[in-house]
Design a protein around this motif. Structure first.
Motif: not given
Length: 279
Positions: A22-39
């Motif tokens: 799923l993370r691969s499908a978003t194309g988001l880095s871990l930092a970008a994922l953190a910026a878009r979620t509360p985690y």
């Protein structure tokens, strides 16, 4: 695996593998994922590696970012939660609103494991840190309930994208800040093949294009074809990927060549393409 460390239950391993897809499908880095979620970034790293059971809400948010149906990932989460807590069966009755699982409660306290036995390595690590005189730096809790810090003017996001033109070819648009809320890409066309939708996007900030495929069929391949640049493509490789969007990596493309760029769907022996419409 270190001596005494328990192997990861297969249910948790399957969940972690699905989260990585799923993370691969978003194309988001871990930092970008953190910026878009509360985690936090470190929390997502633990979730994706299977070291911590993620909160149910984290799985739901990752599915939303990937454009995926949440039913299967949440079913895997239920099995993983049962294994994580040492239960033989998943409870049939739904939990009341606000009732947190052991994994959720532990994660909000910054605890990576659900019981005292598995926390021994962390206690030993804490003693080592104390002996080294760095307890102050290491004792800050990793509170996953605190939203990511809003980027300041000194961050890379404000300074500019992480690549430009040819240096972006073969890389993900989100991970290098070529496709974010502040640098939204331009849609350059789409074409529907039955239930499957192919879209093309261009980043004027990075001078790159890429294509995405929604609701593809197992084995489908989406391509972005730029004259003189290596073709970038992405294949639907799992049944899970049939339910959400997959995207190619970027290809360098200046605005003056966009009228010669094509986005293609390759299905079995048939190849269907459309030419991008310059802005």
């Amino acid at each position: 695996m270190s001596a005494g460390e328990r192997p990861l239950p297969p249910e948790c391993a399957r969940l972690a593998a699905t989260l990585r897809e799923l993370r691969s499908a978003t194309g988001l880095s871990l930092a970008a994922l953190a910026a878009r979620t509360p985690y936090s970034k470190s929390s997502w790293e633990r979730y994706l590696n299977g070291r911590t059971l993620p909160p149910r809400q984290a799985v739901e948010q990752l599915c939303a970012l990937a454009g995926a149906q949440p039913e299967r990932p949440l079913a895997l989460w239920g099995l993983a939660e049962a294994a994580w807590r040492g239960r033989s069966e998943v409870r049939d009755a739904p939990r009341a609103e606000g009732d947190k699982s052991a994994g959720e409660a532990a994660d909000e306290q910054g605890v990576a494991e659900p019981n005292a036995r598995s926390r021994v390595p962390w206690l030993l690590a804490g003693l080592a840190v104390l002996a080294a005189g760095t307890l102050f730096l290491q004792s800050r809790p990793d509170d996953d309930t605190v939203p990511a810090v809003v980027p300041t003017a000194s961050t890379a996001s404000e300074a500019g994208p992480g690549c430009h033109g040819a240096s972006c070819t073969g890389k993900g648009a989100e991970s290098l800040d070529c496709s974010t809320a502040t640098r939204a890409p331009v849609e350059l066309g789409e074409h529907r093949y039955g239930d499957t939708l192919v879209k093309a996007r261009w980043s004027p900030y990075c001078d790159t294009v890429w294509a995405s495929l929604d609701r593809g069929v197992l084995g489908d391949r989406v391509e972005i074809v730029v004259p003189g640049v290596r073709v970038q493509h992405r294949r639907v490789e799992t049944r899970l990927e049939e339910t959400y969007r997959v995207s190619t990596t970027m290809a360098a493309a200046r605005e003056d060549v966009l009228g010669r760029v094509q986005a293609c769907l390759v299905r079995r022996d048939e190849r269907r393409c459309f030419t991008l419409t310059p802005p």
